[in-house]
Every structure is written in C-alpha cells, then in structure tokens.
Design a protein around this motif. Structure first.
Motif, mmCIF file in Angstrom:
data_model
loop_
_atom_site.group_PDB
_atom_site.id
_atom_site.type_symbol
_atom_site.label_atom_id
_atom_site.label_comp_id
_atom_site.label_asym_id
_atom_site.label_seq_id
_atom_site.Cartn_x
_atom_site.Cartn_y
_atom_site.Cartn_z
ATOM 1 N N UNK A 65 0.799 -1.218 0.000
ATOM 2 C CA UNK A 65 0.000 0.000 0.000
ATOM 3 C C UNK A 65 0.834 1.272 0.000
ATOM 4 N N UNK A 66 2.083 1.172 0.390
ATOM 5 C CA UNK A 66 2.932 2.357 0.376
ATOM 6 C C UNK A 66 3.637 2.565 -0.944
ATOM 7 N N UNK A 67 3.821 1.483 -1.704
ATOM 8 C CA UNK A 67 4.608 1.600 -2.933
ATOM 9 C C UNK A 67 3.912 1.045 -4.176
ATOM 10 N N UNK A 68 3.234 -0.106 -4.049
ATOM 11 C CA UNK A 68 2.737 -0.793 -5.242
ATOM 12 C C UNK A 68 1.321 -0.359 -5.620
ATOM 13 N N UNK A 69 0.353 -0.608 -4.737
ATOM 14 C CA UNK A 69 -1.045 -0.485 -5.131
ATOM 15 C C UNK A 69 -1.600 0.925 -5.039
ATOM 16 N N UNK A 70 -1.052 1.732 -4.154
ATOM 17 C CA UNK A 70 -1.586 3.091 -4.020
ATOM 18 C C UNK A 70 -1.484 3.839 -5.343
ATOM 19 N N UNK A 71 -0.460 3.498 -6.127
ATOM 20 C CA UNK A 71 -0.299 4.096 -7.450
ATOM 21 C C UNK A 71 -0.736 3.132 -8.558
ATOM 22 N N UNK A 72 -0.475 1.843 -8.349
ATOM 23 C CA UNK A 72 -0.768 0.860 -9.389
ATOM 24 C C UNK A 72 -2.236 0.762 -9.730
ATOM 25 N N UNK A 73 -3.102 0.808 -8.727
ATOM 26 C CA UNK A 73 -4.536 0.705 -8.986
ATOM 27 C C UNK A 73 -5.039 1.859 -9.837
#
Length: 469
Positions: free
Chosen positions: A13-21
């Motif tokens: 949630x700090x690096x991958x999905x907060x931006x990836x989604x």
C-alpha cells in the motif's frame, strides 16, 4: 505475525497499489476509449438482457447480485467510516476516483474471465484470474499462487472481517456474546454454502436488491431532509481531497492521508482490479453471448457499490453531528450518525444493515474461493468440503477478534491478490481491447453481438471451442 503483516502492507500500500490501482484504471480507461462513460447504458442492457441461466451457468443478473453480495459489505459501512476518520472527508473523493477508473478495470478482468472460462467437473462454467493467467499467459505457477491468495483472502480472512462487523454491531446493540453470534452466523452460512454456487446465486438474487434498496432509501431521506447542508458537505469532500482545507474531524488529515485511505477503503469495497468478481463473472451465461457483456455487467457493480452505496454512508455521516475520532470510528461512527438522523431506530437499522451486507458478503466471498479451490484441486470435491468447513471456522474466529487485527490481515491479502491480477490483465490488455472492439463494432452495425472463436483464430489458444462455438 503483526510485524510481518505490517511490512507487507507497507510494501503493497505504500509503494505498489496506491499508485498501481489508479494507473491501471487510467490505462484501461484510455485504452478502451472511456468505455465506462461512453457506453454506460450498455451495462444495464447486458444485466437485464436475460434473467435466465441454464444448467451450465447462472444468469447475468444473478452474477451481478453475487458480485454485489461480496462488494457491498463492511467496506460500505465500517470501511467508509474508517476512511473519513483517518483521511477526512477528502477520502470519499478518492474513493469516487478509484471507482470511476476502476469500472474500466472491472470490465477488463471480467471480460477475460468470460473469454477463458471452461466447464468444471460438475459441468458448470468455471473461470477467473487463475484460469486466464494459466491459459492466456501460460503461467500455471503464478495462477496457483493467485488461487491460494484468493482462498486465503476471500475464503478465510475477508469472511472473518465480515463476521467481525456483525459481532461488533450485534454485541453493541443487543448485548449478545460474540461467541454465540459467531456460532450462529457460521451455522447460517453453512446452510447456504453447502448448496454451492447455484444456491448462493438464488439467495443473492432476492436478498441483495432488497438490502441495497432499503439502505439507499434511508440515505435519500437524509439527503432530502438536510438538503440545505449538502453543498457545504460536497465542498468539504473536494476541498479536503486537495488540501484546500483541514480534514475536519480527521485524526491525521492531509492530502496523502485522504488519498491513501480513500484508495485502500475504495478497493476493499468495490474490489475493482482485485481479481475477485471475475470468478463469478465466468459462471454467468452472458446475454448477448459475447465475453464483453459480462465485463459491462461487472463494471456496473463497481458503480453501484461505490458511487451509490458508499456515497450514501458518507453523506449520512457527514450530515450528522457525529464527530470521527480514534474511539468513534468504524461501525460505531456509522451507528452514531444514523442515531443522529433516525434516533434509537438508527442504531438498530445499522445493525440490521450490517448483518445483511456482511452475511451476503460471506456467501459471495465463498463463491469466489470455491472456484479457486476447484482450480487447485483439479475437480476433487474433498478440498471443496474442507474449504466450506474452514469458512465456517473463520466466521467464528473473526467474530471474537479485534477489528484492527482483522483489517490488517485483509489489507495484506488483498494487496497480494491485486498485484498479481493487475500484472496479468495489463499483460493481456491487447486481448481485452480486441474483444471489446469486436463487441462495439457489432453494436454499431445494429447487430446483437455474438462471439465465435472460429472467427478469431488469433485468440484460439486457450479459449474453449465448445463454449464459444
């Protein structure tokens, strides 16, 4: 264990999905030509084109209600309240943004699930991300990891989250011991899930429209009776989202707090890109008989979940005198907000709503996990029976756990699932675009879209020639 889960959540949630989604949702929004806006009416046409299934699958409407049974749960009641507490009113704006671009993501993953579906050992359609990762990408090992993550998340952890919310609400309102609540809930769940997906679909088809309709009517009443205050509430949502004002009532506040909590709770609620709803989309008999039609159906599910039900909760909280705090959050905050609007009845209404929302989520979540277990068990019924027993055990466990512990486990599981699924659907985006263009071209020509794999030899590997003949 808490340290491990905390580390995983930091990564996801700090690096991958907060931006990836957001990035994947924006990518499909552009690649599919803003399909969720330009063809919004097509979603309703695909839902109501047929109310009939057959011996191989369920109807499009049943597929929508089962996916809504899973989507519309604690995220819509407790999750929205947590988002407002931690991120301020601006978190709601980012939930909307996740939903609007997430409609394109939901379309993409469910279209793939329909395209690559297959007949299961009982003759019923089966499919989902595990199948399209295996058949479309040829990565059986990654498909197996996804299936395990889905079983852990939806079959076990998410059901503990739903049971936790029911127990909290019932214990606070009716003063019932949580252990008894968990045991009763497990028994009721078992009655339905032991009937398999057809039984779940029949229950969802009747319960989901009733529960969502009653909740939206309550929100509409609050909106009408407080209409003069609505512009100020909308202003606070937008202002807080961009840091134009302090996140009134928020424990932390700020743009990043609003963004992170809005995205996290938005995904937890609408599940777009997580790889969950495709599991039931694959079981449907589409009408029109084309993979894209179930994509449209599940895109509508995201709209209903977030733009309607989550917004209803947010409006009722923000229009009340209930102040979010570290102790007044989650289910408690929502109950207090309803109490401001409806008096003592409001507390009971939320308890009843939570029961229906969470209970239907339990049976909907199980439907997803059953598909994954059949994939891993190669059709054997023994693992499926073991899964049903484990689901009932997790319902009891979840009823007596602290809410933050349960939410942390849910976030970590969701993060792993979503990461794998997002990589897969982006890798298969060319196939999604091709199938979508075929559907829209037939609509422009005035035809009822149909899909025959013989007409598309470039897609033939991995696609069932029997189903799409």
């Amino acid at each position: 264990m808490n340290a491990i889960i905390g580390f995983l959540n930091t990564i996801f949630w700090g690096y991958v999905l907060i931006y990836g989604l957001l990035a994947v949702g924006i990518y499909f929004t552009f690649r599919l030509g803003f399909l969720q806006f330009r063809h919004f009416g097509e979603m309703f046409r695909c839902v109501f084109g047929s109310r009939e299934g057959d011996r191989d699958g369920i109807s499009p409407f049943q597929a929508l209600t089962v996916s809504l049974a899973s989507r519309v749960g604690t995220g819509n009641i407790a999750g929205v309240a947590v988002a407002i507490t931690l991120g301020g009113p601006g978190a709601i704006f980012w939930m909307w943004m996740v939903a609007l671009v997430g409609m394109a993501t939901a379309y993409a993953e469910s279209t793939l699930a329909q395209l690559y579906k297959e007949h299961g050992p009982d003759g019923m359609y089966r499919g989902g991300p595990a199948i399209y990762i295996q058949k479309g990408l040829g990565q059986g090992w990654l498909a197996a990891i996804f299936a395990v993550a889905l079983i852990l998340a939806f079959g076990l952890i998410f059901n503990a989250v739903q049971a936790n919310s029911i127990a909290e609400a019932a214990a606070g309102t009716l003063a019932i011991n949580k252990v008894w609540i968990g045991l009763g809930l497990a028994a009721l769940s078992g009655i339905i899930i032991f009937g398999g997906i057809p039984q779940i679909a029949r229950v969802a088809e009747f319960v989901v429209p009733f529960m969502a309709g009653a909740y939206l009517l309550a929100a509409l009443w609050v909106l009408i009776t407080n209409i003069a205050e609505v512009p100020a509430v909308l202003g606070s949502i937008i202002g807080s989202a961009f840091g134009l004002q302090e996140a009134a009532g928020g424990v932390t506040g700020g743009v990043m707090a609003a963004l992170m909590n809005g995205v996290k709770r938005g995904l937890f609620s609408n599940e777009a890109g997580m790889g969950s709803a495709p599991n039931i989309a694959a079981v449907a008999v589409p009408d029109p008989h084309h993979p894209s039609s179930q994509g449209f159906v599940q895109a509508l599910g995201v709209f209903i979940d977030t733009l309607l039900v989550c917004t209803a909760t947010a409006i009722m909280i923000l229009l009340s005198g209930a102040i979010p705090s570290e102790t007044n959050t989650g289910v408690v905050l929502t109950q207090n907000a309803f109490g401001e609007h409806f008096g003592a009845f409001g507390h009971y209404f939320v308890a009843i709503a939570i029961f229906f929302f969470a209970f239907t989520s339990i049976i909907g979540n199980y439907a997803y996990a059953e598909n994954a277990m059949i994939f891993l068990g190669h059709g054997s019924q023994t693992p499926v029976i073991a899964l049903r027993a484990a689901v009932m055990a997790m319902v009891v466990w979840g009823a007596i756990q602290k809410v933050q512990t349960v939410f942390d486990f849910a976030d970590a599981s969701m993060g792993l699932m979503a990461t794998i699924n997002l990589v897969a659907i982006v890798a298969l985006s060319g196939t999604i675009a091709y199938v979508t263009q075929d559907y829209l071209r037939q609509r422009r020509e005035g035809r009822n879209p149909t899909f025959r794999i013989a007409d598309h030899p470039e897609l033939a590997p991995g696609v069932s020639k029997t189903i799409w003949s």
